[in-house]
Design a protein around this motif. Structure first.
Motif, PDB file in Angstrom:
ATOM      1  N   PRO A   6     -21.685 -10.301   0.812  1.00  0.00           N
ATOM      2  CA  PRO A   6     -21.357  -8.836   1.348  1.00  0.00           C
ATOM      3  C   PRO A   6     -21.777  -8.906   2.868  1.00  0.00           C
ATOM      4  O   PRO A   6     -21.062  -8.348   3.781  1.00  0.00           O
ATOM      5  CB  PRO A   6     -21.722  -7.756   0.396  1.00  0.00           C
ATOM      6  CG  PRO A   6     -21.601  -8.636  -0.919  1.00  0.00           C
ATOM      7  CD  PRO A   6     -22.151 -10.106  -0.709  1.00  0.00           C
ATOM      8  N   ASP A  25     -18.177   0.822   4.089  1.00  0.00           N
ATOM      9  CA  ASP A  25     -19.004   0.088   3.020  1.00  0.00           C
ATOM     10  C   ASP A  25     -20.014   1.164   2.766  1.00  0.00           C
ATOM     11  O   ASP A  25     -20.163   1.469   1.546  1.00  0.00           O
ATOM     12  CB  ASP A  25     -19.813  -0.980   3.935  1.00  0.00           C
ATOM     13  CG  ASP A  25     -20.771  -1.696   3.006  1.00  0.00           C
ATOM     14  OD1 ASP A  25     -20.084  -2.019   1.658  1.00  0.00           O
ATOM     15  OD2 ASP A  25     -21.852  -1.559   2.878  1.00  0.00           O
ATOM     16  N   ARG A  29     -20.101   2.686  -1.168  1.00  0.00           N
ATOM     17  CA  ARG A  29     -21.432   2.650  -2.085  1.00  0.00           C
ATOM     18  C   ARG A  29     -22.013   4.026  -2.217  1.00  0.00           C
ATOM     19  O   ARG A  29     -22.857   4.126  -3.204  1.00  0.00           O
ATOM     20  CB  ARG A  29     -22.240   1.656  -1.195  1.00  0.00           C
ATOM     21  CG  ARG A  29     -21.875   0.555  -1.030  1.00  0.00           C
ATOM     22  CD  ARG A  29     -22.585  -0.611  -0.225  1.00  0.00           C
ATOM     23  NE  ARG A  29     -23.735  -0.930  -0.613  1.00  0.00           N
ATOM     24  CZ  ARG A  29     -24.835  -1.626  -0.087  1.00  0.00           C
ATOM     25  NH1 ARG A  29     -24.665  -1.901   1.205  1.00  0.00           N
ATOM     26  NH2 ARG A  29     -25.880  -2.043  -0.769  1.00  0.00           N
ATOM     27  N   ASP A  36     -20.432  -2.790  -8.632  1.00  0.00           N
ATOM     28  CA  ASP A  36     -20.966  -4.072  -7.781  1.00  0.00           C
ATOM     29  C   ASP A  36     -20.202  -4.638  -6.590  1.00  0.00           C
ATOM     30  O   ASP A  36     -18.990  -4.293  -6.500  1.00  0.00           O
ATOM     31  CB  ASP A  36     -20.923  -5.356  -8.755  1.00  0.00           C
ATOM     32  CG  ASP A  36     -21.965  -5.277  -9.897  1.00  0.00           C
ATOM     33  OD1 ASP A  36     -22.750  -4.402  -9.744  1.00  0.00           O
ATOM     34  OD2 ASP A  36     -21.582  -5.721 -11.143  1.00  0.00           O
ATOM     35  N   ARG A  37     -20.761  -5.178  -5.581  1.00  0.00           N
ATOM     36  CA  ARG A  37     -20.210  -5.536  -4.407  1.00  0.00           C
ATOM     37  C   ARG A  37     -20.246  -6.842  -3.983  1.00  0.00           C
ATOM     38  O   ARG A  37     -21.145  -7.309  -4.345  1.00  0.00           O
ATOM     39  CB  ARG A  37     -20.885  -4.926  -3.153  1.00  0.00           C
ATOM     40  CG  ARG A  37     -20.338  -4.824  -1.850  1.00  0.00           C
ATOM     41  CD  ARG A  37     -21.300  -4.201  -0.735  1.00  0.00           C
ATOM     42  NE  ARG A  37     -22.528  -4.757  -0.204  1.00  0.00           N
ATOM     43  CZ  ARG A  37     -23.008  -4.903   0.616  1.00  0.00           C
ATOM     44  NH1 ARG A  37     -22.444  -4.447   1.785  1.00  0.00           N
ATOM     45  NH2 ARG A  37     -24.187  -5.234   0.806  1.00  0.00           N
ATOM     46  N   LEU A  44     -13.999  -7.390   1.199  1.00  0.00           N
ATOM     47  CA  LEU A  44     -15.269  -6.756   0.462  1.00  0.00           C
ATOM     48  C   LEU A  44     -14.608  -6.210  -0.761  1.00  0.00           C
ATOM     49  O   LEU A  44     -13.477  -5.463  -0.774  1.00  0.00           O
ATOM     50  CB  LEU A  44     -16.080  -5.783   1.044  1.00  0.00           C
ATOM     51  CG  LEU A  44     -16.920  -6.359   2.229  1.00  0.00           C
ATOM     52  CD1 LEU A  44     -17.756  -5.018   2.717  1.00  0.00           C
ATOM     53  CD2 LEU A  44     -18.162  -6.912   1.525  1.00  0.00           C
ATOM     54  N   TYR A  46     -15.490  -4.050  -4.493  1.00  0.00           N
ATOM     55  CA  TYR A  46     -16.298  -3.014  -5.321  1.00  0.00           C
ATOM     56  C   TYR A  46     -15.728  -2.934  -6.720  1.00  0.00           C
ATOM     57  O   TYR A  46     -14.731  -2.481  -6.942  1.00  0.00           O
ATOM     58  CB  TYR A  46     -16.248  -1.801  -4.546  1.00  0.00           C
ATOM     59  CG  TYR A  46     -16.681  -1.702  -3.136  1.00  0.00           C
ATOM     60  CD1 TYR A  46     -18.025  -1.603  -2.666  1.00  0.00           C
ATOM     61  CD2 TYR A  46     -15.760  -1.964  -2.088  1.00  0.00           C
ATOM     62  CE1 TYR A  46     -18.232  -2.002  -1.060  1.00  0.00           C
ATOM     63  CE2 TYR A  46     -16.099  -2.178  -0.926  1.00  0.00           C
ATOM     64  CZ  TYR A  46     -17.220  -2.026  -0.223  1.00  0.00           C
ATOM     65  OH  TYR A  46     -17.529  -2.270   0.780  1.00  0.00           O
ATOM     66  N   ALA A  62     -10.595  -6.489  -7.559  1.00  0.00           N
ATOM     67  CA  ALA A  62     -11.748  -5.316  -7.442  1.00  0.00           C
ATOM     68  C   ALA A  62     -10.980  -4.169  -7.644  1.00  0.00           C
ATOM     69  O   ALA A  62      -9.898  -4.098  -7.152  1.00  0.00           O
ATOM     70  CB  ALA A  62     -12.671  -5.641  -6.098  1.00  0.00           C
TER      71      ALA A  62
END
Length: 135
Positions: A6, A25, A29, A36-37, A44, A46, A62
């Motif tokens: 990432p 990002d 987060r 989880d990334r 990206l 998540y 994801a």
């Protein structure tokens, strides 16, 4: 092709979009710390999960995806509520974005209400992948 981390993905984003992608990002987060990334499909991700359709087709996805496209930043949200993708339910609150079924596209972070994006991400994280398939 080798797997990219990432952080390597973020470092590789075009300089003109890098600050916005890093900010998004961080936002994701903060609002979804339990996800989880990963890097999946050139973006990206998540909250990676495995899905299986009734037809037997399987794959990986994801819960939330973030991509720096040539002309847009794209936020993918793979959650459904009441037979509609969650992103669609936020369309009226994100007038600076183009909303697809599960995608929120915008040219720059400053063009959309960051607080609304926070709410969207937090709601998706609360729903989890159990609600992501089969709209």
């Amino acid at each position: 092709m080798s797997e990219m981390s990432p952080d390597e993905y973020l470092d590789a984003v075009d300089e003109k979009r890098r600050a916005d992608v890093r900010a998004l990002d961080a936002l994701i987060r903060e609002e979804a710390p339990g996800l989880d990334r990963v890097v999946q499909r050139g973006m990206l991700g998540y909250g990676p999960f495995r899905y299986r359709y009734a037809t037997g087709r399987e794959g990986e996805a994801a819960l939330i995806g973030l991509a720096a496209q040539k002309r847009y930043l794209s936020l993918y949200v793979l959650c459904a509520v009441d037979g509609r993708y969650l992103a669609e339910t936020y369309a009226d609150r994100l007038p600076g974005a183009s909303i697809g079924k599960s995608c929120v596209r915008f040219t720059a972070l400053g063009k959309v209400d960051e607080q609304v994006l926070r709410e969207l991400v937090a709601e998706a994280a609360g729903m989890g992948p159990r609600d992501a398939a089969g709209v």
